[in-house]
Design a protein around this motif. Structure first.
Motif, PDB file in Angstrom:
ATOM      1  N   PHE A   1      -8.429  -2.220 -50.692  1.00 34.01           N
ATOM      2  CA  PHE A   1      -7.655  -3.116 -51.206  1.00 34.01           C
ATOM      3  C   PHE A   1      -8.337  -3.912 -52.329  1.00 34.01           C
ATOM      4  N   VAL A   2      -9.627  -3.995 -52.035  1.00 26.55           N
ATOM      5  CA  VAL A   2     -10.355  -5.093 -53.139  1.00 26.55           C
ATOM      6  C   VAL A   2     -10.549  -4.151 -54.418  1.00 26.55           C
ATOM      7  N   ARG A   3     -10.755  -2.872 -54.341  1.00 26.98           N
ATOM      8  CA  ARG A   3     -11.057  -2.116 -55.464  1.00 26.98           C
ATOM      9  C   ARG A   3      -9.832  -1.884 -56.199  1.00 26.98           C
ATOM     10  N   LEU A   4      -8.669  -1.497 -55.428  1.00 26.40           N
ATOM     11  CA  LEU A   4      -7.402  -1.353 -56.126  1.00 26.40           C
ATOM     12  C   LEU A   4      -6.681  -2.748 -56.752  1.00 26.40           C
ATOM     13  N   LEU A   5      -7.033  -4.010 -56.109  1.00 29.11           N
ATOM     14  CA  LEU A   5      -6.399  -4.977 -56.915  1.00 29.11           C
ATOM     15  C   LEU A   5      -7.319  -5.241 -58.211  1.00 29.11           C
ATOM     16  N   GLY A   6      -8.642  -5.172 -58.362  1.00 28.52           N
ATOM     17  CA  GLY A   6      -9.476  -5.291 -59.214  1.00 28.52           C
ATOM     18  C   GLY A   6      -8.909  -4.331 -60.457  1.00 28.52           C
ATOM     19  N   ARG A   7      -9.037  -2.958 -59.984  1.00 34.81           N
ATOM     20  CA  ARG A   7      -8.480  -2.042 -60.970  1.00 34.81           C
ATOM     21  C   ARG A   7      -7.024  -2.128 -61.551  1.00 34.81           C
ATOM     22  N   GLY A   8      -6.139  -2.574 -60.675  1.00 33.20           N
ATOM     23  CA  GLY A   8      -4.806  -2.949 -61.132  1.00 33.20           C
ATOM     24  C   GLY A   8      -4.650  -3.984 -61.981  1.00 33.20           C
ATOM     25  N   LEU A   9      -5.519  -5.244 -61.695  1.00 35.56           N
ATOM     26  CA  LEU A   9      -5.441  -6.254 -62.850  1.00 35.56           C
ATOM     27  C   LEU A   9      -6.168  -6.164 -64.194  1.00 35.56           C
ATOM     28  N   TRP A  10      -7.054  -5.514 -64.168  1.00 37.31           N
ATOM     29  CA  TRP A  10      -7.753  -5.442 -65.269  1.00 37.31           C
ATOM     30  C   TRP A  10      -8.403  -4.166 -66.002  1.00 37.31           C
ATOM     31  N   ASP A  11      -8.383  -2.942 -65.143  1.00 35.44           N
ATOM     32  CA  ASP A  11      -8.988  -1.863 -65.577  1.00 35.44           C
ATOM     33  C   ASP A  11      -8.409  -1.326 -66.763  1.00 35.44           C
ATOM     34  N   ALA A  12      -9.419  -1.047 -67.775  1.00 30.56           N
ATOM     35  CA  ALA A  12      -9.139  -0.497 -69.121  1.00 30.56           C
ATOM     36  C   ALA A  12      -8.491   0.943 -69.337  1.00 30.56           C
ATOM     37  N   ASP A  13      -8.970   1.670 -68.052  1.00 26.02           N
ATOM     38  CA  ASP A  13      -8.450   3.028 -67.993  1.00 26.02           C
ATOM     39  C   ASP A  13      -7.091   2.967 -67.683  1.00 26.02           C
ATOM     40  N   SER A  14      -6.141   3.405 -68.481  1.00 27.88           N
ATOM     41  CA  SER A  14      -4.705   3.265 -68.105  1.00 27.88           C
ATOM     42  C   SER A  14      -4.163   3.996 -67.059  1.00 27.88           C
ATOM     43  N   ASP A  15      -4.925   5.278 -66.775  1.00 26.81           N
ATOM     44  CA  ASP A  15      -4.381   5.817 -65.835  1.00 26.81           C
ATOM     45  C   ASP A  15      -4.958   5.545 -64.425  1.00 26.81           C
ATOM     46  N   LEU A  16      -5.969   5.303 -64.444  1.00 27.28           N
ATOM     47  CA  LEU A  16      -6.588   4.517 -63.046  1.00 27.28           C
ATOM     48  C   LEU A  16      -5.955   3.214 -62.846  1.00 27.28           C
ATOM     49  N   ARG A  17      -5.507   2.553 -63.791  1.00 27.12           N
ATOM     50  CA  ARG A  17      -5.005   1.108 -63.674  1.00 27.12           C
ATOM     51  C   ARG A  17      -3.513   1.280 -63.158  1.00 27.12           C
ATOM     52  N   GLY A  18      -2.665   2.619 -63.668  1.00 25.23           N
ATOM     53  CA  GLY A  18      -1.388   2.923 -63.214  1.00 25.23           C
ATOM     54  C   GLY A  18      -1.269   3.253 -61.834  1.00 25.23           C
ATOM     55  N   SER A  19      -2.028   4.152 -61.257  1.00 27.91           N
ATOM     56  CA  SER A  19      -2.110   4.541 -59.996  1.00 27.91           C
ATOM     57  C   SER A  19      -2.624   3.485 -59.037  1.00 27.91           C
ATOM     58  N   ALA A  20      -3.480   2.561 -59.503  1.00 26.94           N
ATOM     59  CA  ALA A  20      -3.693   1.385 -58.634  1.00 26.94           C
ATOM     60  C   ALA A  20      -2.530   0.485 -58.398  1.00 26.94           C
ATOM     61  N   LEU A  21      -1.780   0.242 -59.387  1.00 26.87           N
ATOM     62  CA  LEU A  21      -0.575  -0.669 -59.434  1.00 26.87           C
ATOM     63  C   LEU A  21       0.474   0.038 -58.492  1.00 26.87           C
ATOM     64  N   ALA A  22       0.641   1.269 -58.829  1.00 26.70           N
ATOM     65  CA  ALA A  22       1.676   2.136 -58.061  1.00 26.70           C
ATOM     66  C   ALA A  22       1.283   1.868 -56.384  1.00 26.70           C
ATOM     67  N   CYS A  23      -0.016   2.153 -55.956  1.00 25.28           N
ATOM     68  CA  CYS A  23      -0.329   1.824 -54.695  1.00 25.28           C
ATOM     69  C   CYS A  23      -0.044   0.505 -54.170  1.00 25.28           C
ATOM     70  N   LEU A  24      -0.288  -0.727 -55.025  1.00 26.58           N
ATOM     71  CA  LEU A  24      -0.213  -1.908 -54.604  1.00 26.58           C
ATOM     72  C   LEU A  24       1.580  -2.014 -54.663  1.00 26.58           C
ATOM     73  N   MET A  25       2.060  -1.465 -55.371  1.00 26.57           N
ATOM     74  CA  MET A  25       3.610  -1.803 -55.348  1.00 26.57           C
ATOM     75  C   MET A  25       4.209  -1.342 -54.083  1.00 26.57           C
ATOM     76  N   LEU A  26       3.381  -0.128 -53.696  1.00 27.62           N
ATOM     77  CA  LEU A  26       4.164   0.515 -52.192  1.00 27.62           C
ATOM     78  C   LEU A  26       3.505  -0.324 -51.034  1.00 27.62           C
ATOM     79  N   ALA A  27       2.476  -1.069 -51.327  1.00 23.65           N
ATOM     80  CA  ALA A  27       1.999  -1.684 -50.143  1.00 23.65           C
ATOM     81  C   ALA A  27       2.496  -3.167 -49.982  1.00 23.65           C
ATOM     82  N   PRO A  28       2.553  -3.667 -48.697  1.00 19.92           N
ATOM     83  CA  PRO A  28       3.186  -4.954 -48.385  1.00 19.92           C
ATOM     84  C   PRO A  28       2.544  -6.158 -49.331  1.00 19.92           C
ATOM     85  N   GLN A  29       1.429  -6.238 -49.580  1.00 20.04           N
ATOM     86  CA  GLN A  29       0.377  -7.181 -50.449  1.00 20.04           C
ATOM     87  C   GLN A  29       1.226  -7.068 -51.810  1.00 20.04           C
ATOM     88  N   GLY A  30       1.977  -6.138 -52.314  1.00 20.25           N
ATOM     89  CA  GLY A  30       2.460  -5.938 -53.648  1.00 20.25           C
ATOM     90  C   GLY A  30       3.399  -7.164 -53.890  1.00 20.25           C
TER      91      GLY A  30
END
Length: 519
Positions: free
Chosen positions: A343-372
């Motif tokens: 979760f820590v890695r996904l949250l950091g990646r979703g908030l600021w990773d410059a790699d658009s593809d990695l960031r998008g997949s992290a945000l998709a997973c966070l969206m599907l998680a209860p923490q979203g």
């Protein structure tokens, strides 16, 4: 190491939803086992990877924990594809064995349904991928593959939430089929050459899931000789993913790196193109990233690009720490876990990773998680504060997050921001697009009234603004408010607002049956 990380990430999805169960009695392995009617040890076997997981196991979790059907499989597949992008198999084994005599008939029945003029569900696409991964004897004409994929990408454009991610991952699986992959390359070549298309980026993004050299060759061609900024941006971020996975030969990498350096230092290009070019430069030759950053940082508007080259991040360190801390605290206040390494890695990646593809997949997973949900609330509040304080780069990055994780209660304030004359025009348009990614919820009529009112304000204020028309018609079109599009078109014709009329026509041309039956 990569294989173990893939297993850990995929299995985190199951552990996480158990630890987030609304009923505290279900958060322990013993409690969930009782609810599922299995031995406690079975939960450990599933969540440790000791036993191959099937869709039946995931469905059992979803039913007991009151989760949307298909959400766990979609999240697990998204995480798996970050490490192993190609192939038609899935993280979850198919629901149940199908007699071989029935496989072809069932696959052809699915294909016939998906090619017909009637709405589909994400599960229809997933089931087709399941059938095709088990039976190579299903033969389709190239034209049928193109029609099938065209419809899939059309549905992606008007899907949200679980329905979007599940469709996206079903497409990722389908294009692993050799015939489908060849059809996609042809479709992507056409889409990337036509800057008027809505969904060129989805076609480009799916190329990463097609095995073989042809997808990389096409993306390299687009980067070296782009037809426009938007297709160039899409090609850059997808090619970055392909290179990150070791695809492409030395000559291709050298040519692309040289061209991307020119893009990075070209101050006439948009920031998002320069940023994607910087990520690709750093991916191909990380040793040169610091020296390029030192030069770029001295150019007009180059500070953000230099940050990307040095740190792979789209926000300065102070803003990263502040936003991460606020999101983590909101998750904890909601009684949800915030310290698991995945979760820590996904949250950091979703908030600021410059790699658009990695960031998008992290945000998709966070969206599907209860923490979203708590994360989305924090980011929406941060966006409003950033706009008020003139912190436009921060506001732009918040919008990227909200395109994926926009809470329902943010709809009204975001639409208000999108029609506020004091909001910078470029930001105003993207705020409206992000706002309608908020879930509709139970009252579709109220949602529709809110969106229509904002569109009417935008038209009254800017009847000659084509960008305003694009954002407003997107808000109506993507949510399927076709009657309101027709009404707006009549007004635009009456007033001679040609830009608004053209945008209405573009969305009215979307076939009605492309709007999914499941949202």
């Amino acid at each position: 190491m990569a294989g173990q990380r893939r297993v850990d990430d995929v299995l985190w999805v199951l552990r996480n939803v158990r630890h987030c169960a609304p009923d505290p009695s279900l958060r322990s392995a013993a409690g969930l086992a009782r609810a599922l009617g299995v031995h406690r040890a079975q939960i450990g076997r599933w969540e440790s990877g000791e036993v191959r997981l099937t869709q039946r196991h995931a469905s059992a979790y979803e039913e007991v924990l009151a989760l949307p059907p298909g959400s766990l499989g979609a999240a697990m597949e998204m995480l798996r594809r970050d490490v192993v992008p190609t192939g038609i198999d899935a993280a979850l084994a198919p629901m149940e064995p199908v007699p071989r005599d029935d496989l072809v008939d069932r696959a052809l029945a699915h294909i016939e349904h998906l090619l017909a003029s009637e709405p589909s569900r994400a599960a229809d696409w997933w089931d087709l991928a399941d059938l095709l991964c088990r039976e190579a004897l299903v033969v389709l004409r190239d034209r049928d593959w193109r029609d099938l994929l065209d419809r899939a990408f059309g549905e992606l454009e008007v899907s949200y939430g679980v329905a979007y991610v599940q469709r996206s991952m079903a497409v990722a699986r389908l294009v692993g089929h050799p015939r489908a992959g060849a059809a996609l390359v042809d479709l992507a070549r056409s889409a990337l050459s036509d800057t008027t298309r809505h969904v060129y980026s989805d076609y480009a993004a799916a190329l990463q899931y097609v095995p073989g050299p042809e997808p990389v060759r096409l993306l390299v061609e687009q980067v070296l000789s782009p037809v426009g900024e938007a297709p160039l941006w899409a090609s850059l971020f997808v090619l970055t993913t392909c290179f990150r996975h070791g695809r492409g030969d030395g000559e291709q990498r050298e040519l692309v790196a040289r061209q991307c350096y020119d893009y990075v230092v070209d101050t006439t290009l948009s920031y998002r193109v320069r940023r994607c070019a910087a990520v690709l430069c750093a991916t191909v030759d990380p040793r040169q990233a610091e020296s390029i950053a030192a030069y770029v940082g001295q150019l007009p508007g180059g500070r953000g690009v230099a940050e990307v080259l040095r740190f792979g991040a789209v926000l300065p360190s102070r803003q990263r720490r502040s936003l991460y801390a606020a999101c983590s605290e909101a998750v904890r206040r909601a009684g949800l876990p915030a310290d698991d390494p995945v979760f820590v890695r996904l949250l950091g990646r979703g908030l600021w990773d410059a790699d658009s593809d990695l960031r998008g997949s992290a945000l998709a997973c966070l969206m599907l998680a209860p923490q979203g949900t708590p994360i989305g609330r924090v980011v929406a509040d941060t966006l409003l504060s950033a706009v008020r304080g003139g912190q436009l780069p921060l506001a732009g990055e918040c919008l990227t997050v909200l395109f994926w994780i926009c809470p329902r209660e943010a709809l009204d304030p975001l639409l208000g921001l999108s029609t506020d004359p004091s909001t910078p025009p470029d930001l105003r348009h993207n705020v409206m697009r992000a706002a309608v990614s908020a879930p509709v919820g139970g009252d579709r009529a109220a949602y529709r009234r809110t969106v229509v009112a904002a569109v009417e304000r935008a038209y009254a204020d800017r009847p000659g603004d084509r960008e305003a028309a694009s954002a407003a018609c997107y808000a109506l079109g993507v949510r399927g408010f076709r009657e309101d599009l027709l009404d707006l078109r009549d007004v635009a014709v009456r007033d001679g607002a040609t830009g608004w009329r053209a945008e209405c026509d573009s969305w009215l041309a979307v076939p009605a049956h492309w709007y999914p039956a499941d949202g």
